[in-house]
Scaffold this active site. Structure first.
Site, short mmCIF file in Angstrom:
data_model
loop_
_atom_site.label_atom_id
_atom_site.label_comp_id
_atom_site.label_asym_id
_atom_site.label_seq_id
_atom_site.Cartn_x
_atom_site.Cartn_y
_atom_site.Cartn_z
N GLY A 125 -10.47 -5.77 -0.77
CA GLY A 125 -9.49 -5.40 -1.80
C GLY A 125 -8.52 -6.54 -2.04
O GLY A 125 -8.64 -7.60 -1.42
N ASP B 72 -3.55 -3.59 -11.66
CA ASP B 72 -4.86 -4.21 -11.45
C ASP B 72 -5.96 -3.18 -11.64
O ASP B 72 -6.82 -3.01 -10.78
CB ASP B 72 -4.92 -4.84 -10.06
CG ASP B 72 -6.07 -5.85 -9.94
OD1 ASP B 72 -6.64 -6.22 -11.00
OD2 ASP B 72 -6.40 -6.24 -8.82
N PRO C 266 -9.51 -6.89 3.74
CA PRO C 266 -10.83 -6.27 3.79
C PRO C 266 -10.77 -4.75 4.00
O PRO C 266 -9.78 -4.24 4.54
CB PRO C 266 -11.49 -6.95 5.00
CG PRO C 266 -10.34 -7.41 5.85
CD PRO C 266 -9.21 -7.70 4.92
N PHE D 176 -5.67 -6.89 -1.07
CA PHE D 176 -4.73 -7.16 0.01
C PHE D 176 -5.39 -7.24 1.38
O PHE D 176 -4.73 -7.17 2.38
CB PHE D 176 -3.63 -6.10 0.01
CG PHE D 176 -2.82 -6.14 -1.25
CD1 PHE D 176 -1.67 -6.91 -1.31
CD2 PHE D 176 -3.23 -5.44 -2.37
CE1 PHE D 176 -0.93 -6.97 -2.47
CE2 PHE D 176 -2.49 -5.51 -3.53
CZ PHE D 176 -1.34 -6.27 -3.60
#
Ligand code: NAG
Ligand code: NAG
Ligand code: NAG
Ligand code: NAG
Ligand code: NAG
Length: 815
Positions: A509, A631, A513, A511
């Site tokens: 992702g 996002d 894994p 921010f």
């Protein structure tokens, strides 16, 4: 029976001459000496929206006479006659007496009756399509004047066309009264109505206690409801004259169904919109809308701001009455003046962006201007504040407050509120002026000292960070005390994910894994391991988690727990069996499994589009906080085993104050190709940037192609492609071949239409997600989309250097 029919035809001919041929076999009225018995209903005319009849709410021996939506299967009751006095068997009977009153009897006892305003000669009771049960006199010349109407005696539901307020001629208070609970329509102690102060306003009262205040009408809206703006759903109005004082709203589109319901359990007045597609009531907005909306949380002479910390602050020139209590966040005792007033020698300080104080002790004169208002206030030593009573246009009228000022809220966007001039002693005003001057002096006059201040500030920040980090790391349990979320031990997560083994890694992702895992209980989880250099301290992380934990929506991935261990921060989410949406729409596994794209047929894709829209609407609209995802893209939408979409990665998105719908950021996160132009270029993000990303995603889902990519060697821009085909009315050519067999063209065209509205260049042109959900779920008319705005870094550079002919490169004018 024959008589009824002929009478009915007569009524139809009288009022709906064109409808004579389409008489429905249901009755829509009761005339004199007729009765309605258990099991029979009266259906509203002419469209049959509502029905009047006897029903129960889950307890067979508690029977109510009421009105409900005829074609809505759930939560459909809008009015109950005998809420506190149910009937226990089916021997009920409703009659229209010759006096013009409806009487409900049970075992020869009167269970409920109306009290018509005057006697009638030829009365008839009718159910209208508005949901209003009316009694009128057929012999009366004015058929619009009712002897009695249910809209004058609402239950817990406000419908389109209903007035809430006062009929002064009859001294009748028309108000909503909550049911005791969802299945017990006995009147509760929560009510919602206008209180006739000199400057009238709407209160939600719990018993005798004020619970929420909508604030007075300021010429444009209720001051406590900044979101009350011209909108596609309903038109609203506030009327105050010698005969009546009321608030009402009417639907703009007859195809929409919406209701506002006062709810005792939730202590709120939510508004819902019926979603045909979903067969459920969709949440639209609610009152109170945030913590500061609860009456008087900050006590006297203080104001509340959800974006501040702590939320309560004394008004300028005031200090906490009991400092110790105040500092321990008990604000109930409020604030008092720092220095006593001096009457004639006082002055005023302006506080902007407010929900103005409780208007209990006010005085209003609509014909006095603001200067005269000031003089008038100054001359009366107990006048504590004043402002314009009507802020429409340049502002007009005068309202003054006497005594302590209660229940002030400050919005983070000043235009949402209104200014208030607050009385202070002259000495205090002088001190404020000097403070302001000093601030200017330090920061502007000498650059050197400015730098010094900056330097000190940074040193302070660094010191504070270190301090907070060590504090947080030593006792983070303190932070999580009130966390409504399991705090998992690291060992549990290590066991579940096989020590974060590579095999278990299912994604990366924004921010860090993400790992698949299985808890000892058998529950499958997705554990997101936040990268250690995320720069986020423990307390910020915990705050973030607390916020996410409160988000509960079936189109958001659910957070199950979290784990904090030294530098390790892990979020544990429910596991989504079908992975992310992009795998399906872009056929990323084409080589190994070509059935993926096909397995998502059009009905599934449409329901995914609507689900994402609802999830996003929830993030934008939720009552406690407003979240901008920043996002949104295919890989951030996960699918459960039934292909229900769930938005993920929203936790690290930007949260902004409820009223603040825009922000600015130095660090642009997100993915090019999905970013709104204003965000990509200026870092200006707003809920409308999310709307843009949603539009892109919607088109990708329909076309099965990425917005940016290369196809057959050529550079390709999906939005360009869609727009061109839309203009030529050739949208059918761009649909993903995988859904050609299952698609319904009109639905696809409508979806593309909505998508194009979302990707318009200017944020103010784009609809909100609430409107998007409504547009997708109804037949309402849609605006013509303007040309889309698309910007990607690469393209602009190319466009500038080679003066490319790409017609879609937007002009990057500073706006
Ligand atoms: C229904 O209520 C009446 C009084 O209103 C009572 O006399 C009667 O016994 C009740 N019947 C049942 C079945 O409970
Ligand atoms: C009030 O809201 C609760 C959920 O908070 C719901 O279960 C209940 O049915 C609602 N009651 C009414 C009367 O709508
Ligand atoms: C407020 O002011 C506007 C413009 O001056 C006027 O049109 C409107 O009627 C006023 N509203 C009330 C409630 O007085
Ligand atoms: C409002 O102010 C005007 C002008 O000063 C005055 O003539 C009028 O009587 C005032 N009205 C009320 C209700 O006080
Ligand atoms: C100030 O206003 C209050 C409220 O309207 C009124 O009762 C009082 O008499 C006024 N005092 C003076 C000195 O005008």
């Amino acid at each position: 029976m024959k008589f009824i029919l002929s009478l009915k035809s007569f009524i139809y001919i009288l009022f709906f001459p064109s409808l004579v041929v389409s008489i429905v076999p249901d009755r829509s009225s009761i005339s004199q000496f007729q009765s309605l018995s258990y099991g029979k209903t009266i259906v509203s005319s002419p469209h049959g929206m509502f029905e009047l009849g006897f029903f129960n709410l889950g307890y067979p021996n508690r029977i109510y006479l009421g009105i409900r939506y005829k074609n809505i299967p759930v939560d459909n009751v809008v009015w109950v006659a005998n809420g506190g006095n149910p009937i226990n068997d089916s021997s009920a009977d409703l009659k229209l007496h010759s006096s013009g009153n409806l009487v409900l009897t049970h075992n020869n006892m009167v269970a409920w009756c109306t009290r018509s305003s005057k006697a009638a000669q030829n009365p008839v009771a009718e159910l209208l399509d508005s949901g209003n049960l009316v009694i009128r006199d057929l012999n009366s010349a004015n058929q619009e004047s009712y002897l009695w109407q249910s809209f004058d005696y609402p239950s817990n539901t406000m419908l389109s066309g209903m007035k809430v307020g006062w009929d002064l001629k009859r001294n009748l208070n028309i108000r909503l009264i909550a049911w005791k609970s969802g299945d017990d329509p006995t009147p509760g102690d929560l009510s919602w109505s206008i209180v006739r102060h000199p400057y009238p306003e709407i209160y939600m009262m719990k018993g005798n206690k004020k619970y929420h205040r909508l604030g007075p009408w300021n010429g444009l809206r209720f001051t406590g409801m900044p979101e009350m703006k011209p909108n596609p759903v309903y038109h609203y109005e506030f009327v105050s004259n010698k005969e009546e004082v009321y608030y009402t709203w009417t639907l703009k589109q007859t195809s929409l169904i919406t209701k506002a319901v006062l709810n005792q359990t939730a202590l709120a007045r939510p508004r819902y919109v019926w979603s045909e597609l979903d067969e459920s009531w969709m949440f639209y907005s609610t009152l109170p809308s945030d913590y500061c909306d609860h009456y008087g949380v900050c006590g006297a002479n203080a104001y509340c701001s959800t974006s501040a910390s702590p939320m309560c602050e004394c008004l300028k020139g005031f200090k906490p009455k009991y400092l110790e209590k105040w500092n321990s966040m008990d604000w109930s005792q409020g604030c008092v003046l720092q220095h006593p007033l001096n009457c004639k020698h006082d002055g005023f300080v302006l506080l902007e962006g407010l929900k103005v104080p409780d208007t209990k002790a006010t005085f209003v004169n609509d014909s006095i201007d603001i200067e005269k208002c000031r003089t008038k206030c100054l001359n009366n030593c107990s006048c504590m504040a004043y402002t314009n009573s009507n802020i429409s246009g340049a502002g007009s009228g005068c309202v003054m407050w006497f005594g302590d000022l209660f229940d002030i809220k400050q919005y983070s966007v000043a235009e949402n509120g209104q200014g208030l001039y607050i009385r202070l002693p002259a000495s205090e005003l002088e001190a404020i002026r000097q403070r302001n001057f000093k601030i200017k002096h330090v920061t502007i006059v000498t650059a050197a000292s400015g730098m010094l201040v900056l330097g000190i500030y940074f040193i302070y920040r660094i010191w504070r960070n270190i301090n907070e980090k060590s504090k947080a790391e030593n006792n983070y349990e303190g932070f999580v005390d009130d966390l409504d979320l399991p705090l998992l031990d690291l060992s549990i997560i290590l066991a579940a994910t096989d020590n974060f083994s590579e095999v278990n890694k299912i994604g990366e992702g924004g921010f860090g894994p993400v790992y698949w895992g299985k808890l000892a209980s058998g529950l499958e989880i997705a554990a997101k391991r936040l990268s250690q250099n995320s720069g986020q301290g423990i307390s910020e992380f915990v705050n973030e988690v607390k916020l996410i934990a409160k988000l509960q929506h079936r189109n958001l991935v659910k957070l199950l727990g979290c784990c904090i261990h030294k530098q390790e921060k892990i979020l544990v989410y429910e596991y989504m069996a079908n992975g992310s949406l992009d795998y399906f729409i872009f056929d990323l596994l084409r080589n190994t499994d070509h059935t993926k794209g096909k397995s998502l047929d059009w009905p599934k894709r449409l329901s995914i589009i609507c689900g994402i829209a609802r999830g996003l609407m929830y993030l934008h609209q939720d009552s406690r906080l407003r979240i901008i995802h920043r996002d949104l893209k295919g890989s951030n939408v996960l699918l459960d085993e039934d292909f229900n979409p769930k938005i993920s990665d929203f936790g690290m998105a930007k949260t902004v104050g409820r009223e603040e719908i825009e922000g600015n950021t130095n660090k642009i996160v997100g993915t090019f190709g999905y970013m709104a132009p204003e965000y990509a270029v200026d870092g200006q993000f707003s809920v409308k940037s999310d709307v843009f990303s949603f539009g892109i995603l919607l088109m990708e889902i329909i076309c099965g192609k990425r917005n940016r990519g290369r196809y057959s060697g050529k550079r390709y821009n999906l939005i360009d492609h869609v727009w061109t085909h839309w203009k030529l009315s050739r949208t059918s050519e761009i649909i993903d071949s995988n859904i050609e067999d299952s698609c319904i063209e009109s639905e696809i065209i409508r979806c593309i239409h909505v998508g194009l509205l979302c990707v318009q260049q200017y944020p103010e042109d784009r609809p909100t997600m609430t409107s998007v959900v409504l547009m997708l779920g109804s037949e309402m008319e849609l605006d013509e989309p303007k040309k889309p705005g698309v910007f990607t870094k690469k393209e602009s550079i190319e466009a500038i250097s080679s003066s490319s002919t790409n017609t879609l490169t937007i002009t990057l004018s500073a706006r």
